[in-house]
Design a protein around this motif. Structure first.
Motif, PDB file in Angstrom:
ATOM      1  N   ALA A 139       0.833  -1.200   0.000  1.00 16.52           N
ATOM      2  CA  ALA A 139       0.000   0.000   0.000  1.00 16.52           C
ATOM      3  C   ALA A 139       0.865   1.246   0.000  1.00 16.52           C
ATOM      4  O   ALA A 139       1.881   1.318   0.693  1.00 16.52           O
ATOM      5  CB  ALA A 139      -0.922   0.011   1.215  1.00 16.52           C
ATOM      6  N   LEU A 140       0.444   2.224  -0.770  1.00 17.47           N
ATOM      7  CA  LEU A 140       1.002   3.572  -0.705  1.00 17.47           C
ATOM      8  C   LEU A 140       0.004   4.431   0.056  1.00 17.47           C
ATOM      9  O   LEU A 140      -1.177   4.453  -0.277  1.00 17.47           O
ATOM     10  CB  LEU A 140       1.203   4.147  -2.104  1.00 17.47           C
ATOM     11  N   VAL A 141       0.477   5.141   1.067  1.00 15.45           N
ATOM     12  CA  VAL A 141      -0.393   6.004   1.861  1.00 15.45           C
ATOM     13  C   VAL A 141      -0.200   7.445   1.406  1.00 15.45           C
ATOM     14  O   VAL A 141       0.894   7.988   1.501  1.00 15.45           O
ATOM     15  CB  VAL A 141      -0.088   5.872   3.367  1.00 15.45           C
ATOM     16  N   VAL A 142      -1.266   8.046   0.902  1.00 16.04           N
ATOM     17  CA  VAL A 142      -1.231   9.452   0.494  1.00 16.04           C
ATOM     18  C   VAL A 142      -1.757  10.286   1.658  1.00 16.04           C
ATOM     19  O   VAL A 142      -2.820   9.986   2.217  1.00 16.04           O
ATOM     20  CB  VAL A 142      -2.071   9.693  -0.771  1.00 16.04           C
ATOM     21  N   ALA A 143      -1.002  11.324   2.021  1.00 14.78           N
ATOM     22  CA  ALA A 143      -1.308  12.071   3.230  1.00 14.78           C
ATOM     23  C   ALA A 143      -1.328  13.570   2.978  1.00 14.78           C
ATOM     24  O   ALA A 143      -0.767  14.069   2.000  1.00 14.78           O
ATOM     25  CB  ALA A 143      -0.263  11.758   4.312  1.00 14.78           C
ATOM     26  N   ARG A 144      -1.973  14.281   3.879  1.00 16.63           N
ATOM     27  CA  ARG A 144      -1.924  15.736   3.879  1.00 16.63           C
ATOM     28  C   ARG A 144      -0.540  16.209   4.329  1.00 16.63           C
ATOM     29  O   ARG A 144       0.207  15.464   4.968  1.00 16.63           O
ATOM     30  CB  ARG A 144      -2.990  16.319   4.809  1.00 16.63           C
ATOM     31  N   ALA A 145      -0.255  17.464   4.051  1.00 21.49           N
ATOM     32  CA  ALA A 145       1.041  18.019   4.437  1.00 21.49           C
ATOM     33  C   ALA A 145       1.023  18.660   5.813  1.00 21.49           C
ATOM     34  O   ALA A 145       2.045  18.673   6.499  1.00 21.49           O
ATOM     35  CB  ALA A 145       1.487  19.056   3.406  1.00 21.49           C
ATOM     36  N   GLY A 146      -0.123  19.187   6.259  1.00 20.30           N
ATOM     37  CA  GLY A 146      -0.157  20.066   7.410  1.00 20.30           C
ATOM     38  C   GLY A 146      -0.574  19.431   8.717  1.00 20.30           C
ATOM     39  O   GLY A 146      -0.481  18.210   8.914  1.00 20.30           O
ATOM     40  N   LEU A 147      -1.058  20.268   9.619  1.00 20.70           N
ATOM     41  CA  LEU A 147      -1.431  19.836  10.960  1.00 20.70           C
ATOM     42  C   LEU A 147      -2.431  18.683  10.933  1.00 20.70           C
ATOM     43  O   LEU A 147      -3.379  18.688  10.149  1.00 20.70           O
ATOM     44  CB  LEU A 147      -2.038  21.010  11.733  1.00 20.70           C
ATOM     45  N   GLY A 148      -2.223  17.718  11.814  1.00 26.41           N
ATOM     46  CA  GLY A 148      -3.115  16.570  11.931  1.00 26.41           C
ATOM     47  C   GLY A 148      -2.684  15.369  11.131  1.00 26.41           C
ATOM     48  O   GLY A 148      -3.160  14.252  11.372  1.00 26.41           O
ATOM     49  N   THR A 149      -1.759  15.562  10.203  1.00 29.08           N
ATOM     50  CA  THR A 149      -1.400  14.457   9.323  1.00 29.08           C
ATOM     51  C   THR A 149      -0.602  13.377  10.041  1.00 29.08           C
ATOM     52  O   THR A 149      -0.706  12.191   9.698  1.00 29.08           O
ATOM     53  CB  THR A 149      -0.624  14.959   8.094  1.00 29.08           C
ATOM     54  N   LEU A 150       0.203  13.740  11.043  1.00 26.84           N
ATOM     55  CA  LEU A 150       1.040  12.740  11.699  1.00 26.84           C
ATOM     56  C   LEU A 150       0.207  11.682  12.398  1.00 26.84           C
ATOM     57  O   LEU A 150       0.494  10.477  12.300  1.00 26.84           O
ATOM     58  CB  LEU A 150       1.995  13.412  12.695  1.00 26.84           C
ATOM     59  N   ASN A 151      -0.824  12.108  13.090  1.00 28.31           N
ATOM     60  CA  ASN A 151      -1.699  11.156  13.770  1.00 28.31           C
ATOM     61  C   ASN A 151      -2.377  10.222  12.769  1.00 28.31           C
ATOM     62  O   ASN A 151      -2.419   9.001  12.961  1.00 28.31           O
ATOM     63  CB  ASN A 151      -2.749  11.909  14.587  1.00 28.31           C
ATOM     64  N   SER A 152      -2.893  10.789  11.693  1.00 28.19           N
ATOM     65  CA  SER A 152      -3.603   9.985  10.690  1.00 28.19           C
ATOM     66  C   SER A 152      -2.677   8.986  10.005  1.00 28.19           C
ATOM     67  O   SER A 152      -3.051   7.830   9.760  1.00 28.19           O
ATOM     68  CB  SER A 152      -4.245  10.902   9.640  1.00 28.19           C
ATOM     69  N   VAL A 153      -1.469   9.428   9.707  1.00 29.64           N
ATOM     70  CA  VAL A 153      -0.505   8.537   9.053  1.00 29.64           C
ATOM     71  C   VAL A 153      -0.082   7.414   9.993  1.00 29.64           C
ATOM     72  O   VAL A 153       0.027   6.244   9.584  1.00 29.64           O
ATOM     73  CB  VAL A 153       0.712   9.340   8.562  1.00 29.64           C
ATOM     74  N   GLN A 154       0.152   7.744  11.263  1.00 28.35           N
ATOM     75  CA  GLN A 154       0.556   6.702  12.208  1.00 28.35           C
ATOM     76  C   GLN A 154      -0.563   5.680  12.411  1.00 28.35           C
ATOM     77  O   GLN A 154      -0.304   4.468  12.468  1.00 28.35           O
ATOM     78  CB  GLN A 154       0.956   7.312  13.549  1.00 28.35           C
ATOM     79  N   LEU A 155      -1.799   6.142  12.515  1.00 25.13           N
ATOM     80  CA  LEU A 155      -2.921   5.214  12.670  1.00 25.13           C
ATOM     81  C   LEU A 155      -3.040   4.297  11.449  1.00 25.13           C
ATOM     82  O   LEU A 155      -3.282   3.089  11.586  1.00 25.13           O
ATOM     83  CB  LEU A 155      -4.217   5.988  12.876  1.00 25.13           C
ATOM     84  N   THR A 156      -2.883   4.864  10.259  1.00 25.81           N
ATOM     85  CA  THR A 156      -2.965   4.053   9.044  1.00 25.81           C
ATOM     86  C   THR A 156      -1.833   3.039   8.989  1.00 25.81           C
ATOM     87  O   THR A 156      -2.045   1.861   8.639  1.00 25.81           O
ATOM     88  CB  THR A 156      -2.931   4.958   7.796  1.00 25.81           C
ATOM     89  N   ALA A 157      -0.632   3.468   9.349  1.00 27.11           N
ATOM     90  CA  ALA A 157       0.513   2.551   9.344  1.00 27.11           C
ATOM     91  C   ALA A 157       0.313   1.417  10.344  1.00 27.11           C
ATOM     92  O   ALA A 157       0.626   0.249  10.049  1.00 27.11           O
ATOM     93  CB  ALA A 157       1.791   3.324   9.664  1.00 27.11           C
ATOM     94  N   GLU A 158      -0.216   1.735  11.519  1.00 22.55           N
ATOM     95  CA  GLU A 158      -0.464   0.696  12.512  1.00 22.55           C
ATOM     96  C   GLU A 158      -1.544  -0.281  12.032  1.00 22.55           C
ATOM     97  O   GLU A 158      -1.439  -1.493  12.276  1.00 22.55           O
ATOM     98  CB  GLU A 158      -0.852   1.330  13.840  1.00 22.55           C
ATOM     99  N   ALA A 159      -2.562   0.242  11.355  1.00 22.03           N
ATOM    100  CA  ALA A 159      -3.607  -0.632  10.819  1.00 22.03           C
ATOM    101  C   ALA A 159      -3.042  -1.576   9.759  1.00 22.03           C
ATOM    102  O   ALA A 159      -3.419  -2.757   9.695  1.00 22.03           O
ATOM    103  CB  ALA A 159      -4.740   0.207  10.226  1.00 22.03           C
ATOM    104  N   LEU A 160      -2.138  -1.083   8.926  1.00 25.39           N
ATOM    105  CA  LEU A 160      -1.503  -1.935   7.922  1.00 25.39           C
ATOM    106  C   LEU A 160      -0.667  -3.027   8.584  1.00 25.39           C
ATOM    107  O   LEU A 160      -0.767  -4.215   8.220  1.00 25.39           O
ATOM    108  CB  LEU A 160      -0.625  -1.096   6.995  1.00 25.39           C
ATOM    109  N   ARG A 161       0.153  -2.638   9.549  1.00 29.41           N
ATOM    110  CA  ARG A 161       1.009  -3.628  10.217  1.00 29.41           C
ATOM    111  C   ARG A 161       0.185  -4.662  10.967  1.00 29.41           C
ATOM    112  O   ARG A 161       0.521  -5.853  10.962  1.00 29.41           O
ATOM    113  CB  ARG A 161       1.977  -2.929  11.168  1.00 29.41           C
ATOM    114  N   PHE A 162      -0.877  -4.223  11.633  1.00 29.26           N
ATOM    115  CA  PHE A 162      -1.733  -5.136  12.385  1.00 29.26           C
ATOM    116  C   PHE A 162      -2.305  -6.221  11.485  1.00 29.26           C
ATOM    117  O   PHE A 162      -2.499  -7.363  11.917  1.00 29.26           O
ATOM    118  CB  PHE A 162      -2.864  -4.344  13.047  1.00 29.26           C
TER     119      PHE A 162
END
Length: 240
Positions: A139-162
């Motif tokens: 999977a390639l995760v496309v993300a926003r650049a600004g505020l709030g993106t770190l939380n969303s990216v980490q949650l998505t990455a954890e969901a992928l790994r899980f």
């Protein structure tokens, strides 16, 4: 890119996922590869109106094979939109079967999800992640650049790994012309929270370029992992 199938997901809606998909397709086509783009579920678009796969073809070129499995008129999660329209939802097995058939006749198949990784396809809660698991595709995760993106990216990455799914990397779907402090800091923080590299940054407004300009410039927005020449380390030094 070693896999023939790549799942393009995001951390939400309206973040540049379709334009990023088009850039990947454009780079692959220019390299002489045959490319198909599969949209499992298109929502919020009436019959006969252009959808995301049409936008990819417009930007990347008519050599791209567009496939849409389901279309639902209301701009909702696919499962909800299908239920409200009284239509059969798209299921992960259908997505996997369609992608596998396309992979048999194309060098690269891009599967573009709707919204985020865990948006529901049906009443049972099936998701794009289930389709990726059936395909064994990264999977390639496309993300926003600004505020709030770190939380969303980490949650998505954890969901992928899980779920035992691999992540090719993170791409910024709309990099602003004048990035602020949050955007500049996030360039360094995104790989850390994702546990995967930053593999591209598509400039804001790229989808408004002429088709020729888009295809000529796309390689400069994507890293080697996606077939481009974008230098992530150099980008981080410039904006950091």
């Amino acid at each position: 890119m070693s896999s023939k199938v790549l799942v393009v997901t995001g951390t939400g809606t309206e973040i540049g996922k379709t334009v990023t998909t088009a850039a990947i397709a454009a780079v692959a086509v220019r390299a002489g590869r045959s490319v198909a783009v599969l949209k499992p579920a298109q929502t919020g678009v009436a019959p006969g109106e252009p959808g995301d796969v049409d936008e990819v073809v417009r930007l990347a070129g008519s050599a791209v094979t567009p496939v849409e499995l389901g279309r639902f008129p209301e701009p909702l999660a696919p499962g909800t939109a299908a239920a409200r329209a009284g239509m059969e939802p798209v299921r992960p097995a259908q997505v996997a079967e369609a992608a596998a058939k396309l992979a048999a006749s194309h060098d690269l198949v891009l599967v573009e999800g709707a919204g985020g990784l865990l948006v529901h396809f049906d009443a049972e809660g099936s998701t794009l992640a289930d389709a990726a698991r059936l395909l064994g595709a990264p999977a390639l995760v496309v993300a926003r650049a600004g505020l709030g993106t770190l939380n969303s990216v980490q949650l998505t990455a954890e969901a992928l790994r899980f779920r035992g799914l691999s992540q090719l990397g993170v791409a910024i779907g709309s990099w602003p012309d004048e990035p602020g402090l949050a955007e500049r800091c996030n360039v360094g923080d995104l790989p850390r929270v994702a546990g995967a590299g930053l593999v591209g940054a598509v400039p804001e407004g790229a989808g408004s370029l002429s088709e020729d300009a888009f295809r000529a410039r796309a390689s400069g927005w994507l890293g080697r992992e996606l077939g481009g020449v974008w230098d992530g380390e150099g980008f981080a030094r410039r904006v950091g």
